[in-house]
Design an enzyme around this catalytic site. Sequence first.
Site, PDB file in Angstrom:
ATOM      1  N   HIS A 131       0.831  -1.213   0.000  1.00 36.34           N
ATOM      2  CA  HIS A 131       0.000   0.000   0.000  1.00 36.34           C
ATOM      3  C   HIS A 131       0.867   1.266   0.000  1.00 36.34           C
ATOM      4  O   HIS A 131       0.492   2.294   0.569  1.00 36.34           O
ATOM      5  CB  HIS A 131      -0.958   0.020   1.188  1.00 36.34           C
ATOM      6  N   ASN A 203     -10.223  -3.274   1.881  1.00 37.31           N
ATOM      7  CA  ASN A 203      -9.825  -3.321   0.473  1.00 37.31           C
ATOM      8  C   ASN A 203     -11.046  -3.148  -0.418  1.00 37.31           C
ATOM      9  O   ASN A 203     -12.183  -3.159   0.056  1.00 37.31           O
ATOM     10  CB  ASN A 203      -9.151  -4.668   0.137  1.00 37.31           C
ATOM     11  N   HIS A 395      -4.423   0.918  11.964  1.00 39.42           N
ATOM     12  CA  HIS A 395      -4.201  -0.300  12.744  1.00 39.42           C
ATOM     13  C   HIS A 395      -5.550  -0.959  13.006  1.00 39.42           C
ATOM     14  O   HIS A 395      -6.489  -0.303  13.478  1.00 39.42           O
ATOM     15  CB  HIS A 395      -3.512   0.048  14.067  1.00 39.42           C
TER      16      HIS A 395
END
Length: 758
Positions: A131, A203, A395
């Site tokens: 990413h 995603n 996170h």
Amino acid sequence: MSDSKNPLKAVAEKAAEAVRGREGPEEGVPGKPASATPPVAEPTTPREPLPPKPDQTGPATVSPTGQPTGASQSDVAQGGAYLTNAQGTRLHDTDHSLKAGPRGPVLLQDHHLREKITHFDHERIPERVVHARGAAAHGVFRGYGSAAQICKAAFLGKDVETPVFVRFSTVLGSRGSADTVRDTRGFATKFYTSEGVFDLVGNNIPVFFIQDAIKFPDVIHAGKPHPDREIPQAQSAHDTFWDFVTLHTEATHHTLWNMSDRGIPRSYRMMEGFGVHTFRLVDAEGGTTLVKFHWKPKLGVHSQVWEEAQITGGVDPDFHRRDLADAIEAGAFPQWELGVQTFPDNPEQTFEGIDLLDPTKIVPEELAPVQPIGLLTLNANPSNYFAETEQVAFHTGHLVPGIDVTNDPLLQGRMFSYVDTQLTRLGGPNFAQLPINRTHAPVNDMLRDGMHQTAVHRGVAPYRPNSLDGGCPFLAGAGDGVYVEVPTEVAAGRKVREAPASFDDHFTQPRLFWLSMTPVEREHIVAAYTFELGKCYEQAIKERALKVLARIDTELCEQVATGLGLPAPAAGEPLADPSPSPALSQVGQTWPPDGRIVGIVADTEADLAGVRSLRESLLESGMVPLVIAPAGGKLGTGADAVTVQRTFATARSVEFDAVMLAGVPARGADAIGSRDAKAGDAQAAAATDPRLLLLVSEAYRHGKAIGAWNSGEQVLTAAGCPLTAPGVVTGDSAAQVLDEVTELLGAHRVWERFPTTL
């Protein structure tokens, strides 16, 4: 969050007002690089820094410990009219090193040189392993209140507004790679809630290549460029990727999604997002529900066709990040609804025979409809890419009361990995104190010191229990908005490195996806597999891949085998027989035209009154018009002149969702093959510019709506576009043509132009 406490709402209103208030022919056209128009000569009169553009904002001005500071955005940006060093001392020269005479050696005492060069040498931080290439925007999330029965999280309450920062990304490429490669995209959202930060790190594909996080290094090592040559960059069409996914068949489902049109989205604004994993929500009474998160774009899910993606990667590798920023600047704010699929929290953690802890599986929406619970609107661009987009740290363990994780083995590994990554990238444990990462809730964590500590802590007792600091901080009780992990039962048994038997089926859901595609989408999947495997060197890998495809669908395998010049193997066992899920297809629905880019081809002899009227209508409809002409400047004279945004040399079909021809434009003066190879070597000065013919023929080939009036159909004929073909609109006026083109844009493409055999 009230309007008075929501700086992003003020930014959005300011940006929208600025767009509405622009004067002259540039109204509504994004791309202006600065907030003021520069003079030709270098400015020499000292002045304070320019303000940001109306579409830009920075992180909220809270302290490192989450306290509102009341400071304005300008108070935390650079200030003063004069150049200084890092300590604020003004400088009279930054172009010459301190030397012993004009031709002498540079002196060691040149502290300005040392500071400037040293900082430059350390400007870059390690890029993300995955990413790395990303684009981001600020926005606001408004809860519908419909989730209250299953989740006590405050930010999901009715009409509660929460600031967010969203980062989109590709997975495999480096920061310098292209936007439109075939790849999975990241869709990560940071919610700055009143109860702390919640990160939904997802995603654009709802399943993943692996079922257990211990395989993540393997799949990424396989997908990354070959380690000896560092090629190919940002693509999966190479031996190591296909070697892995054909041997590790749990990757089959994700690979099929990636080979579909989902792997080459048209825009971040037209991209679905998924939380991938199953999460556990907790209601106010402690009851639990299992859910999967979905982001549904208001503009629908659309993709590029493969040739478009290839062209775009060459002519505009920044295509997706430019599209996102320009849409926000133009006031066409992208929106997504957040929805959840809900499942009973049963001991088996399955639903309709589907293991909810298997991240390579979906639950079809026909079995569990997606229920909307809130609206995300992106309404402000970052003011500094590095400080915000590059330094933002997500996170999966950033959770708030009401949201908990499950035992999905991929999610469990991510809970460890993200913090570990930030320690390396951002130089230590205090990455949460960077402005873009700061929570908007008060922090009293007893964590101290470390690299880049910017909080100035008070007290003498950063430990519990204590009496020297009055016992502070205290533990929260059940009624104090405390976060408590759900006390779920833990299965007893032997320590093993195994997966449950329910994880073993690697082919039923890929077949479900294939059967859910329309014929044109299947054609694209066949083409993608044929291209990607055709780029592999080793014959054994191609043969192995065909054996995998045979277990998905016989016709898929045969068509790819034909393209590779290889025999098609048999499946070896009966194929699964799942019911198709129409919700997986991108074809067949219609969507709003907001933010679509329409190219208007004209010159000085065109119907300029029609062009002006067309521009106004497009802007009123929320679309962005770009005028394309043989040369730059203006068309016409006086107040009614039309400004040109693109020329035949700079325009390419991939930028536009539709093309409209306001006549038969003259050949550009720069239509010379030695200047622009697209112009060819045509000799006839009166011939239509070859670059325009290329633009129109590409738009036609890619299934885009094309309109023409005022003899513009002559260009269509010269470009080889049949006037009676689907999606080709001709008429007597710009308004008449626009009505039909707008309707066609709702389906994104004219799908009837793509012949199918499947």
